[in-house]
Write a protein that holds these residues in place. Structure first.
Motif, PDB file in Angstrom:
ATOM      1  N   ALA A 174      -7.976  11.843   4.688  1.00 58.37           N
ATOM      2  CA  ALA A 174      -7.254  13.026   5.164  1.00 58.37           C
ATOM      3  C   ALA A 174      -7.055  14.051   4.046  1.00 58.37           C
ATOM      4  CB  ALA A 174      -5.904  12.607   5.748  1.00 58.37           C
ATOM      5  N   PHE A 175      -6.674  13.582   2.859  1.00 59.12           N
ATOM      6  CA  PHE A 175      -6.341  14.480   1.756  1.00 59.12           C
ATOM      7  C   PHE A 175      -7.583  14.982   1.027  1.00 59.12           C
ATOM      8  CE2 PHE A 175      -4.731  14.802  -2.783  1.00 59.12           C
ATOM      9  CZ  PHE A 175      -4.183  16.070  -2.603  1.00 59.12           C
ATOM     10  N   PHE A 189      -6.486  18.122   4.278  1.00 59.27           N
ATOM     11  CA  PHE A 189      -5.089  18.275   4.657  1.00 59.27           C
ATOM     12  C   PHE A 189      -4.220  18.265   3.401  1.00 59.27           C
ATOM     13  CE2 PHE A 189      -6.757  16.347   8.629  1.00 59.27           C
ATOM     14  CZ  PHE A 189      -6.302  17.293   9.539  1.00 59.27           C
ATOM     15  N   SER A 190      -3.025  18.827   3.531  1.00 59.26           N
ATOM     16  CA  SER A 190      -2.086  18.764   2.413  1.00 59.26           C
ATOM     17  C   SER A 190      -1.714  17.298   2.172  1.00 59.26           C
ATOM     18  CB  SER A 190      -0.824  19.569   2.725  1.00 59.26           C
ATOM     19  OG  SER A 190      -0.079  18.957   3.768  1.00 59.26           O
ATOM     20  N   PHE A 191      -1.192  17.019   0.976  1.00 53.62           N
ATOM     21  CA  PHE A 191      -0.831  15.637   0.654  1.00 53.62           C
ATOM     22  C   PHE A 191       0.240  15.122   1.614  1.00 53.62           C
ATOM     23  CE2 PHE A 191       1.812  12.485  -1.493  1.00 53.62           C
ATOM     24  CZ  PHE A 191       0.852  11.552  -1.865  1.00 53.62           C
ATOM     25  N   ALA A 192       1.224  15.943   1.933  1.00 52.95           N
ATOM     26  CA  ALA A 192       2.309  15.506   2.816  1.00 52.95           C
ATOM     27  C   ALA A 192       1.785  15.144   4.197  1.00 52.95           C
ATOM     28  CB  ALA A 192       3.373  16.605   2.913  1.00 52.95           C
ATOM     29  N   VAL A 193       0.891  15.989   4.733  1.00 57.81           N
ATOM     30  CA  VAL A 193       0.319  15.711   6.056  1.00 57.81           C
ATOM     31  C   VAL A 193      -0.547  14.445   6.003  1.00 57.81           C
ATOM     32  CG1 VAL A 193      -1.279  16.555   7.821  1.00 57.81           C
ATOM     33  CG2 VAL A 193       0.392  18.109   6.797  1.00 57.81           C
ATOM     34  N   GLY A 194      -1.364  14.353   4.961  1.00 56.84           N
ATOM     35  CA  GLY A 194      -2.204  13.168   4.806  1.00 56.84           C
ATOM     36  C   GLY A 194      -1.388  11.899   4.690  1.00 56.84           C
ATOM     37  N   GLN A 195      -0.287  11.995   3.938  1.00 54.20           N
ATOM     38  CA  GLN A 195       0.594  10.841   3.766  1.00 54.20           C
ATOM     39  C   GLN A 195       1.199  10.432   5.105  1.00 54.20           C
ATOM     40  OE1 GLN A 195       0.879   8.867   1.381  1.00 54.20           O
ATOM     41  NE2 GLN A 195       2.965   8.277   0.845  1.00 54.20           N
ATOM     42  N   GLY A 196       1.601  11.393   5.905  1.00 53.93           N
ATOM     43  CA  GLY A 196       2.180  11.096   7.212  1.00 53.93           C
ATOM     44  C   GLY A 196       1.169  10.444   8.143  1.00 53.93           C
ATOM     45  N   ILE A 197      -0.051  10.979   8.154  1.00 58.13           N
ATOM     46  CA  ILE A 197      -1.100  10.395   8.997  1.00 58.13           C
ATOM     47  C   ILE A 197      -1.408   8.971   8.553  1.00 58.13           C
ATOM     48  CG2 ILE A 197      -3.543  10.553   9.643  1.00 58.13           C
ATOM     49  CD1 ILE A 197      -3.278  13.600   9.393  1.00 58.13           C
ATOM     50  N   ALA A 198      -1.519   8.780   7.247  1.00 56.12           N
ATOM     51  CA  ALA A 198      -1.835   7.458   6.706  1.00 56.12           C
ATOM     52  C   ALA A 198      -0.751   6.445   7.049  1.00 56.12           C
ATOM     53  CB  ALA A 198      -2.023   7.536   5.199  1.00 56.12           C
ATOM     54  N   VAL A 228      -1.436  -1.673   3.191  1.00 58.12           N
ATOM     55  CA  VAL A 228      -1.481  -0.801   2.008  1.00 58.12           C
ATOM     56  C   VAL A 228      -2.884  -0.244   1.807  1.00 58.12           C
ATOM     57  CG1 VAL A 228      -1.205  -0.709  -0.505  1.00 58.12           C
ATOM     58  CG2 VAL A 228       0.440  -1.996   0.895  1.00 58.12           C
ATOM     59  N   PHE A 229      -3.890  -1.096   1.948  1.00 58.12           N
ATOM     60  CA  PHE A 229      -5.271  -0.641   1.801  1.00 58.12           C
ATOM     61  C   PHE A 229      -5.662   0.329   2.918  1.00 58.12           C
ATOM     62  CE2 PHE A 229      -5.171  -4.614  -0.575  1.00 58.12           C
ATOM     63  CZ  PHE A 229      -5.820  -4.254  -1.748  1.00 58.12           C
ATOM     64  N   VAL A 230      -5.194   0.042   4.137  1.00 59.39           N
ATOM     65  CA  VAL A 230      -5.452   0.963   5.248  1.00 59.39           C
ATOM     66  C   VAL A 230      -4.819   2.319   4.955  1.00 59.39           C
ATOM     67  CG1 VAL A 230      -5.009   1.414   7.700  1.00 59.39           C
ATOM     68  CG2 VAL A 230      -5.654  -0.891   6.951  1.00 59.39           C
ATOM     69  N   HIS A 231      -3.591   2.288   4.471  1.00 60.08           N
ATOM     70  CA  HIS A 231      -2.865   3.525   4.145  1.00 60.08           C
ATOM     71  C   HIS A 231      -3.637   4.356   3.109  1.00 60.08           C
ATOM     72  CE1 HIS A 231       1.021   5.809   3.560  1.00 60.08           C
ATOM     73  NE2 HIS A 231       0.346   6.167   2.463  1.00 60.08           N
ATOM     74  N   MET A 232      -4.064   3.716   2.038  1.00 60.18           N
ATOM     75  CA  MET A 232      -4.755   4.441   0.977  1.00 60.18           C
ATOM     76  C   MET A 232      -6.109   4.985   1.448  1.00 60.18           C
ATOM     77  SD  MET A 232      -2.525   4.418  -1.320  1.00 60.18           S
ATOM     78  CE  MET A 232      -3.500   5.205  -2.626  1.00 60.18           C
ATOM     79  N   ALA A 233      -6.807   4.226   2.281  1.00 60.35           N
ATOM     80  CA  ALA A 233      -8.105   4.686   2.782  1.00 60.35           C
ATOM     81  C   ALA A 233      -7.946   5.902   3.681  1.00 60.35           C
ATOM     82  CB  ALA A 233      -8.803   3.553   3.543  1.00 60.35           C
ATOM     83  N   VAL A 234      -6.953   5.859   4.572  1.00 58.92           N
ATOM     84  CA  VAL A 234      -6.729   6.994   5.474  1.00 58.92           C
ATOM     85  C   VAL A 234      -6.223   8.207   4.697  1.00 58.92           C
ATOM     86  CG1 VAL A 234      -5.359   7.817   7.441  1.00 58.92           C
ATOM     87  CG2 VAL A 234      -6.319   5.502   7.468  1.00 58.92           C
ATOM     88  N   SER A 286      -1.885  -0.097  12.793  1.00 58.27           N
ATOM     89  CA  SER A 286      -2.800  -1.222  12.582  1.00 58.27           C
ATOM     90  C   SER A 286      -2.024  -2.501  12.321  1.00 58.27           C
ATOM     91  CB  SER A 286      -3.762  -0.925  11.431  1.00 58.27           C
ATOM     92  OG  SER A 286      -3.085  -0.879  10.194  1.00 58.27           O
ATOM     93  N   ASN A 287      -0.960  -2.413  11.526  1.00 61.92           N
ATOM     94  CA  ASN A 287      -0.135  -3.597  11.270  1.00 61.92           C
ATOM     95  C   ASN A 287       0.468  -4.145  12.555  1.00 61.92           C
ATOM     96  OD1 ASN A 287      -0.681  -3.280   8.583  1.00 61.92           O
ATOM     97  ND2 ASN A 287       1.420  -2.858   7.949  1.00 61.92           N
ATOM     98  N   PHE A 288       0.911  -3.238  13.420  1.00 65.50           N
ATOM     99  CA  PHE A 288       1.515  -3.669  14.678  1.00 65.50           C
ATOM    100  C   PHE A 288       0.524  -4.441  15.535  1.00 65.50           C
ATOM    101  CE2 PHE A 288       1.895  -2.661  19.242  1.00 65.50           C
ATOM    102  CZ  PHE A 288       3.055  -3.379  19.526  1.00 65.50           C
ATOM    103  N   PHE A 289      -0.669  -3.900  15.712  1.00 64.26           N
ATOM    104  CA  PHE A 289      -1.643  -4.547  16.593  1.00 64.26           C
ATOM    105  C   PHE A 289      -2.161  -5.852  16.007  1.00 64.26           C
ATOM    106  CE2 PHE A 289      -1.797  -0.326  18.557  1.00 64.26           C
ATOM    107  CZ  PHE A 289      -1.776  -0.685  19.896  1.00 64.26           C
ATOM    108  N   ILE A 290      -2.308  -5.932  14.693  1.00 67.18           N
ATOM    109  CA  ILE A 290      -2.771  -7.182  14.084  1.00 67.18           C
ATOM    110  C   ILE A 290      -1.686  -8.258  14.181  1.00 67.18           C
ATOM    111  CG2 ILE A 290      -3.570  -8.286  11.965  1.00 67.18           C
ATOM    112  CD1 ILE A 290      -4.743  -5.577  11.125  1.00 67.18           C
ATOM    113  N   ASN A 291      -0.438  -7.878  13.951  1.00 65.34           N
ATOM    114  CA  ASN A 291       0.655  -8.838  14.122  1.00 65.34           C
ATOM    115  C   ASN A 291       0.773  -9.287  15.574  1.00 65.34           C
ATOM    116  OD1 ASN A 291       2.187  -9.441  11.628  1.00 65.34           O
ATOM    117  ND2 ASN A 291       2.444  -7.223  11.505  1.00 65.34           N
ATOM    118  N   ASN A 292       0.565  -8.382  16.500  1.00 61.62           N
ATOM    119  CA  ASN A 292       0.639  -8.737  17.913  1.00 61.62           C
ATOM    120  C   ASN A 292      -0.460  -9.729  18.285  1.00 61.62           C
ATOM    121  OD1 ASN A 292       2.004  -8.202  20.511  1.00 61.62           O
ATOM    122  ND2 ASN A 292       0.009  -7.402  21.129  1.00 61.62           N
TER     123      ASN A 292
END
Length: 372
Positions: A267-268, A273-282, A257-263, A289-295
């Motif tokens: 981006a926004f 970037f538009s909010f929609a694009v920024g939201q998608g990138i985030a 969640v913190f990674v998402h908000m920071a990105v 990041s969640n995938f690699f940390i869980n791995n």
């Protein structure tokens, strides 16, 4: 018809989990032959697909020595699970576990066996902390860490011990089978796992020995050992209520969640970037990041590599995308139907999404490897 001659069965199986221990194998087998004279024994090396040819070296010895054999595991890792597989592959009434790096004193094995048989014990443990025992040339930091881990183990121990962190012990087969349904098979501390998994208080004796310095190869101790030890403690205390892997999985999800908000902010607000694009990138960055940390942490024993890492990331991203849709859909439904307030609706949506993500990715992204 010629009469078949029967030979005495194995009385003692010595289970030796290995990973990159090729240079220690010959010396260890020689020492076992020397100290176990007069005992029907076998050495079962359980190798986690070592890259230095450990399994091949054991096979070379086994071709000339029927007392030696190897279980070569591919796609499965972990000392505790290796020990369990090795013990289950044996028919011996007495089972010993020790390291293959020559740091455990094999001369103690006959005394362990005598104690089990003569005194009707359930388990005999090689201890560094009873009178006469020693940690050898350990640094002050390692000695402190071991003592601290020992104190933490009191949280789950049923049988009081001076050295519950020992990896050198012998037990009767029936004790293994009693503990088997409750074993966690997490990390390195298989002794602690067994003792905390039995219903009864075990009859145990700790025998002193001096921990020796490694002669060849590299130590397997790293920061991940601490993580796996904490996971073992959590599983023994909370595992009956919630899968232990779900705890770090959810914590990593919270970090996402913190990674998402920071990105999103970068981006926004930063890049324009538009909010929609920024939201998608985030969302993509947070899921990655969640995938690699869980791995790295949550599924260390099933860690994906190579092409499997790419396929795992794809399946994880798909599953989490569906989880996000479920989260929003359920929360919105509850709120608009006046079933719950906005905070409660949001929290329920988050929980549903987290459980979905964990359940699906544990099956499809980090599925249990097939036996090899």
């Amino acid at each position: 018809m010629a009469e078949q001659r029967s030979e005495p069965g194995v009385e003692l199986s010595v289970i030796l989990p290995t990973y990159n221990e090729r240079d220690n194998i010959s010396a260890l087998v020689t020492r076992l032959h020397s100290c176990l004279q007069g005992i029907e024994w076998e050495a079962i090396f359980v190798d986690d697909d070592s890259q230095d040819g450990t399994a091949d070296r054991v096979r070379e010895i086994a071709r000339a020595d029927r007392r030696v054999r190897v279980l070569h595991r591919v796609g499965r890792r972990g000392l505790a699970s290796a020990c369990i597989e090795g013990m289950l592959s044996s028919s011996a009434p007495y089972l010993a576990v020790m390291d293959a790096d020559l740091q455990h004193d094999e001369q103690l094995l006959p005394a362990m066996l005598t104690a089990l048989k003569a005194d009707s014990l359930d388990m005999a443990i090689g201890s560094r902390y009873v009178p006469g025992g020693s940690t050898g040339a350990w640094s002050a930091d390692r000695a402190f860490a071991s003592r601290f881990a020992t104190r933490l183990s009191e949280w789950i121990l049923k049988t009081p011990l001076q050295d519950p962190m020992s990896g050198f012990f012998m037990l009767r087969r029936d004790i293994l089978h009693e503990a088997l349904p409750n074993l966690s098979a997490i990390g390195f501390k298989i002794l602690l796992d067994i003792i905390s998994s039995t219903k009864q208080v075990l009859r145990v004796r700790e025998l002193p020995y001096t921990f020796r310095a490694r002669q060849a190869g590299e130590s397997k101790l790293d920061s991940m050992v601490i993580w796996e030890y904490l996971m073992l403690l959590l599983d023994k205390s909370l595992g009956r209520y919630v899968p232990v892997r779900f705890i770090p999985f959810a914590m990593i999800g919270g970090l996402g969640v913190f990674v998402h908000m920071a990105v999103l902010w970068l981006a926004f607000q930063g890049a324009g970037f538009s909010f929609a694009v920024g939201q998608g990138i985030a969302a993509l960055v947070a899921m990655t990041s969640n995938f690699f940390i869980n791995n790295l942490f949550t599924y260390r024993d099933r860690r994906l590599e190579g092409w499997g890492l790419v396929k795992g990331w794809i399946s994880f991203s798909i599953a989490c995308s569906i989880g996000a849709i479920s989260n929003v859909g359920i929360a919105t439904y509850l709120f608009e139907a006046n079933t719950a307030g906005w905070i409660s609706s949001a929290l329920i949506g988050i929980v549903v999404g987290a459980v979905w993500n964990y359940a699906v990715t544990s099956v499809y992204t980090w599925s249990k490897p097939k036996a090899a």
